[in-house]
Design a protein around this motif. Structure first.
Motif, mmCIF file in Angstrom:
data_model
loop_
_atom_site.group_PDB
_atom_site.id
_atom_site.type_symbol
_atom_site.label_atom_id
_atom_site.label_comp_id
_atom_site.label_asym_id
_atom_site.label_seq_id
_atom_site.Cartn_x
_atom_site.Cartn_y
_atom_site.Cartn_z
ATOM 1 N N VAL A 194 5.707 7.992 12.071
ATOM 2 C CA VAL A 194 4.671 7.625 13.040
ATOM 3 C C VAL A 194 5.017 6.311 13.720
ATOM 4 C CG1 VAL A 194 2.260 6.934 13.304
ATOM 5 C CG2 VAL A 194 2.841 8.895 11.864
ATOM 6 N N THR A 195 5.332 5.298 12.933
ATOM 7 C CA THR A 195 5.600 3.979 13.521
ATOM 8 C C THR A 195 6.948 3.936 14.224
ATOM 9 O OG1 THR A 195 6.469 3.161 11.387
ATOM 10 C CG2 THR A 195 4.128 2.801 11.852
ATOM 11 N N ALA A 253 0.816 -1.219 0.000
ATOM 12 C CA ALA A 253 0.000 0.000 0.000
ATOM 13 C C ALA A 253 0.848 1.266 0.000
ATOM 14 C CB ALA A 253 -0.932 0.009 1.206
ATOM 15 N N GLY A 254 2.165 1.109 -0.009
ATOM 16 C CA GLY A 254 3.052 2.268 -0.044
ATOM 17 C C GLY A 254 3.378 2.841 1.321
ATOM 18 N N GLU A 255 3.100 2.081 2.381
ATOM 19 C CA GLU A 255 3.401 2.526 3.733
ATOM 20 C C GLU A 255 4.464 1.612 4.348
ATOM 21 O OE1 GLU A 255 2.147 5.293 4.695
ATOM 22 O OE2 GLU A 255 0.689 5.464 3.077
ATOM 23 N N ILE A 256 4.801 1.868 5.602
ATOM 24 C CA ILE A 256 5.746 1.005 6.306
ATOM 25 C C ILE A 256 5.372 0.972 7.784
ATOM 26 C CG2 ILE A 256 7.444 2.807 6.871
ATOM 27 C CD1 ILE A 256 9.622 0.649 6.162
ATOM 28 N N ASP A 257 5.688 -0.125 8.443
ATOM 29 C CA ASP A 257 5.392 -0.282 9.869
ATOM 30 C C ASP A 257 6.666 -0.725 10.579
ATOM 31 O OD1 ASP A 257 4.401 -0.693 12.368
ATOM 32 O OD2 ASP A 257 3.011 -2.304 11.835
ATOM 33 N N LEU A 261 -5.445 3.098 6.904
ATOM 34 C CA LEU A 261 -5.761 2.716 8.274
ATOM 35 C C LEU A 261 -5.886 1.194 8.385
ATOM 36 C CD1 LEU A 261 -6.783 3.149 11.194
ATOM 37 C CD2 LEU A 261 -9.046 3.595 10.233
ATOM 38 N N SER A 262 -6.580 0.592 7.436
ATOM 39 C CA SER A 262 -6.865 -0.842 7.530
ATOM 40 C C SER A 262 -5.613 -1.703 7.407
ATOM 41 C CB SER A 262 -7.884 -1.239 6.453
ATOM 42 O OG SER A 262 -7.325 -1.145 5.152
ATOM 43 N N VAL A 263 -4.666 -1.326 6.528
ATOM 44 C CA VAL A 263 -3.482 -2.176 6.361
ATOM 45 C C VAL A 263 -2.611 -2.156 7.610
ATOM 46 C CG1 VAL A 263 -3.439 -2.023 3.847
ATOM 47 C CG2 VAL A 263 -2.162 -0.339 5.187
ATOM 48 N N LEU A 264 -2.594 -1.034 8.309
ATOM 49 C CA LEU A 264 -1.822 -0.973 9.551
ATOM 50 C C LEU A 264 -2.522 -1.738 10.670
ATOM 51 C CD1 LEU A 264 -0.558 2.663 9.156
ATOM 52 C CD2 LEU A 264 0.901 0.658 9.469
ATOM 53 N N VAL A 265 -3.848 -1.796 10.625
ATOM 54 C CA VAL A 265 -4.574 -2.637 11.579
ATOM 55 C C VAL A 265 -4.286 -4.113 11.287
ATOM 56 C CG1 VAL A 265 -6.854 -3.381 12.366
ATOM 57 C CG2 VAL A 265 -6.377 -0.951 12.030
ATOM 58 N N VAL A 266 -4.225 -4.477 10.021
ATOM 59 C CA VAL A 266 -3.869 -5.855 9.644
ATOM 60 C C VAL A 266 -2.487 -6.213 10.178
ATOM 61 C CG1 VAL A 266 -3.292 -7.377 7.707
ATOM 62 C CG2 VAL A 266 -5.347 -5.968 7.610
ATOM 63 N N SER A 267 -1.540 -5.302 10.021
ATOM 64 C CA SER A 267 -0.191 -5.536 10.547
ATOM 65 C C SER A 267 -0.223 -5.700 12.060
ATOM 66 C CB SER A 267 0.727 -4.371 10.160
ATOM 67 O OG SER A 267 2.038 -4.559 10.662
ATOM 68 N N GLY A 268 -1.034 -4.883 12.741
ATOM 69 C CA GLY A 268 -1.159 -5.002 14.192
ATOM 70 C C GLY A 268 -1.778 -6.322 14.607
ATOM 71 N N ALA A 269 -2.779 -6.788 13.847
ATOM 72 C CA ALA A 269 -3.401 -8.080 14.151
ATOM 73 C C ALA A 269 -2.394 -9.212 14.006
ATOM 74 C CB ALA A 269 -4.599 -8.308 13.235
ATOM 75 N N VAL A 271 -3.989 2.934 16.071
ATOM 76 C CA VAL A 271 -3.401 4.241 16.403
ATOM 77 C C VAL A 271 -2.453 4.683 15.289
ATOM 78 C CG1 VAL A 271 -1.861 5.455 17.995
ATOM 79 C CG2 VAL A 271 -3.656 3.956 18.893
ATOM 80 N N ASN A 272 -1.590 3.769 14.844
ATOM 81 C CA ASN A 272 -0.683 4.088 13.732
ATOM 82 C C ASN A 272 -1.471 4.532 12.501
ATOM 83 O OD1 ASN A 272 1.708 3.466 15.096
ATOM 84 N ND2 ASN A 272 1.641 1.315 14.486
#
Length: 315
Positions: free
Chosen positions: A124-125, A65-69, A213-221, A109-110
């Motif tokens: 952020v992360t 998605a073009g983000e990073i965690d 928002l959703s992809v970072l929630v997936v990563s958190g899960a 939150v992320n």
């Protein structure tokens, strides 16, 4: 008659699998007398990489998605600690729910800050990694929290179903669900479109903010599940859990063929990358290399993978 050449993504995928085979053959030859090819050692590699593979599934969604965690390692520790603390005062299913909810809360939150405050996910992360790690240390008081629920340990740790280790079952489930969602649903297509060109995705009607928002929630899960797997396997939760997974998981995902710049991702590639990193660690240990050299070699592999991922073929 013209012959069409394989595109860049296909070639990178072939390189990944070829690299996996070459590394396996190298260790098989060099360590044939040290038990590398033994069934027990190969099984240990799979079991030891199970949490990292689960984390890699979540990171594929984020990077594509073009983000990073960068906070998933800290989320692993906090999820395991919360689960262990809850299981000390109530039944284990509540502890499992608490652990998963903790990981998803960190991801929420992320994602909320990235999507709606519009700050870069890297910053952020990076910040929440420190915050979450500090909370984990404060809650645990720098002590290991034992897990004594036998059923939990059997389901998330050392148990087996039809002779298959529970760690393998959870990993396979994460891979299957992740692959089906990523490749066979509109949501997965929207992730790739957003990672490739966010403005075009927004114009085409994709809710980019909600997707981020959703992809970072997936990563958190996935971090929450990995925390449960660590707690079950080790029968304890500690603030250091997941600490060494950051570079390993990022390396596994990038080596597996997911683009760091977004727009391309592969769950099977993440599996191969995770097994490759686990095999590399195992082989280097059997060869007697120090932790320092292991870190150097892994760092060079990450550098090479990023170079291949980001290199402009037109330059």
């Amino acid at each position: 008659m013209s012959i069409s050449l394989p595109n860049r993504a296909v070639l990178q995928g072939l390189i990944v699998y070829a690299g996996f085979v070459l590394i396996f053959l190298f260790f098989a030859v060099m360590l044939w007398d040290r038990g590398f090819l033994s069934a027990q050692n190969l099984t240990n590699i799979v079991l030891q990489t199970a949490p990292a593979t689960v984390l890699a599934v979540g990171l594929v969604f984020v990077l594509a998605a073009g983000e990073i965690d960068l906070s998933f390692g800290a989320a692993v520790a906090l999820s395991a600690i919360v689960a262990a603390m809850v299981m000390r005062v109530t039944v284990w299913p509540v502890g499992v729910a608490a652990g998963l909810a903790t990981g998803m809360a960190v991801g929420f939150v992320n994602g909320a800050i990235v999507a709606y405050v519009r700050l870069p996910s890297f910053l952020v992360t990076l910040a929440t990694m420190g915050v979450v790690a500090g909370i984990a240390r404060e809650l645990s008081n720098l002590q290991s929290i034992p897990v004594t629920a036998d059923t939990f340990i059997g389901i998330f740790g050392g148990g087996k179903l039809l002779g298959i280790p529970s760690l393998v079952i959870w990993t396979v489930l994460a891979l299957l669900i992740g692959h089906l969602v990523f490749r066979e649903t509109r949501y997965g297509a929207h992730i790739l479109a957003t990672g490739d060109n966010p403005r075009a995705a927004l114009v085409s009607g994709i809710r980019v903010a909600r997707l981020r928002l959703s992809v970072l929630v997936v990563s958190g899960a996935c971090a929450g599940l990995a925390g449960l797997l660590y707690a079950g396997r080790l029968q304890a939760a500690r603030y250091t859990l997941g600490e060494s997974d950051l570079m390993t998981v990022i390396a596994a995902v990038i080596v597996g063929g997911t683009a760091l710049s977004g727009g391309r991702g592969t769950i099977p590639g993440a599996l191969v990358g995770s097994l490759m990193m686990g095999m590399l660690s195992n082989g280097l240990i059997l060869m007697g290399l120090s932790v320092s050299w292991q870190m150097i070699i892994k760092g060079l592999i990450v550098l090479a993978a990023v170079a291949v991922s980001l290199r402009d073929p037109n330059r």
